[in-house]
Design a protein around this motif. Structure first.
Motif, PDB file in Angstrom:
ATOM      1  N   THR A  62      -7.662   4.529  11.542  1.00  0.00           N
ATOM      2  CA  THR A  62      -6.806   3.362  11.347  1.00  0.00           C
ATOM      3  C   THR A  62      -6.358   3.325   9.896  1.00  0.00           C
ATOM      4  O   THR A  62      -7.164   3.505   8.986  1.00  0.00           O
ATOM      5  CB  THR A  62      -7.572   2.056  11.672  1.00  0.00           C
ATOM      6  N   LYS A  63      -5.048   3.114   9.711  1.00  0.00           N
ATOM      7  CA  LYS A  63      -4.510   2.912   8.361  1.00  0.00           C
ATOM      8  C   LYS A  63      -3.747   1.606   8.365  1.00  0.00           C
ATOM      9  O   LYS A  63      -2.913   1.376   9.248  1.00  0.00           O
ATOM     10  CB  LYS A  63      -3.531   4.027   7.990  1.00  0.00           C
ATOM     11  N   ALA A  64      -4.040   0.755   7.414  1.00  0.00           N
ATOM     12  CA  ALA A  64      -3.325  -0.519   7.329  1.00  0.00           C
ATOM     13  C   ALA A  64      -2.977  -0.769   5.876  1.00  0.00           C
ATOM     14  O   ALA A  64      -3.829  -0.641   4.995  1.00  0.00           O
ATOM     15  CB  ALA A  64      -4.193  -1.652   7.867  1.00  0.00           C
ATOM     16  N   SER A  65      -1.701  -1.085   5.621  1.00  0.00           N
ATOM     17  CA  SER A  65      -1.302  -1.300   4.232  1.00  0.00           C
ATOM     18  C   SER A  65      -0.331  -2.453   4.101  1.00  0.00           C
ATOM     19  O   SER A  65       0.465  -2.723   5.011  1.00  0.00           O
ATOM     20  CB  SER A  65      -0.675  -0.027   3.665  1.00  0.00           C
ATOM     21  N   VAL A  66      -0.427  -3.131   2.966  1.00  0.00           N
ATOM     22  CA  VAL A  66       0.569  -4.126   2.590  1.00  0.00           C
ATOM     23  C   VAL A  66       1.024  -3.782   1.173  1.00  0.00           C
ATOM     24  O   VAL A  66       0.242  -3.290   0.365  1.00  0.00           O
ATOM     25  CB  VAL A  66       0.036  -5.589   2.600  1.00  0.00           C
TER      26      VAL A  66
END
Length: 196
Positions: free
Chosen positions: A182-186
């Motif tokens: 999982t990759k999550a970025s803001v």
């Protein structure tokens, strides 16, 4: 155009042949839930606020789902320039088959994901990302906030805060025993994963 300043559009599409589902939404409050079966279902509701109603009615009129199917099933909300209009409230609910890999792109707003495959990439330019995943599915989670905070809560309830390389941003890498990454970025905002 209806004078009540609200419009909802639904979409349902069979994605049995797709390996990846990609969702692109320019702005709004986006909620994604894992479902059983082989269909993507989506509902967008756009509501005009009091100011600039003429512009808003134009947005409601132009609002539409776009889709491309194949090994990548791609769903988007048009017009993509919707972010220019800050007087429209947009709520989007997606149901996606929980065993499919997922990629979500939201320009501005709040993204909530629960019950989907942990083979997941989520990108938000400005706003918040909140993801709930099964710890058993995760091989790794990579969270990043260019400006803002990143945190992960393990299934045992332990909170891990992102490392701050600079004062403004945070990165967090977590390793698990599952098979999904999982990759999550803001770019600006807050990213959080809660494991169960």
């Amino acid at each position: 155009m209806a004078g009540d300043g609200e419009r909802s559009i639904t979409l349902q599409d069979d994605v049995v042949g797709a390996e990846l589902i990609r969702l692109n939404v320019p702005a709004g409050d986006l909620e994604i839930t894992g479902t059983t079966g082989n269909s993507v279902t989506a509902v967008v509701t756009a509501t005009c606020q009091k100011e600039n109603q003429d512009n808003c009615y134009q947005v409601l009129k132009d609002l539409a789902w776009s889709k491309k199917t194949g090994s990548i099933a791609e769903f988007g909300l048009s017009p993509s320039g919707i972010t220019r209009y800050d007087h429209v409230t947009i709520n989007v609910k997606f149901g996606v088959p929980k065993d499919k890999a997922l990629e979500v792109n939201l320009s501005a707003g709040e993204l909530r994901i629960a019950g989907t495959s942990a083979c997941l990439t989520a990108n938000v330019n400005a706003g918040e990302v909140n993801i709930k995943l099964k710890e058993s599915q995760l091989a790794s989670a990579e969270l990043s906030a260019k400006v803002g905070d990143a945190k992960l809560v393990t299934a045992k309830g332990e909170t891990i805060e992102g490392e701050r390389s600079l004062l403004v941003g945070a990165n967090l890498d977590w390793k698990g025993t599952g098979t999904c990454h999982t990759k999550a970025s803001v770019l600006a905002g807050e990213v959080q994963i809660v494991l169960n």
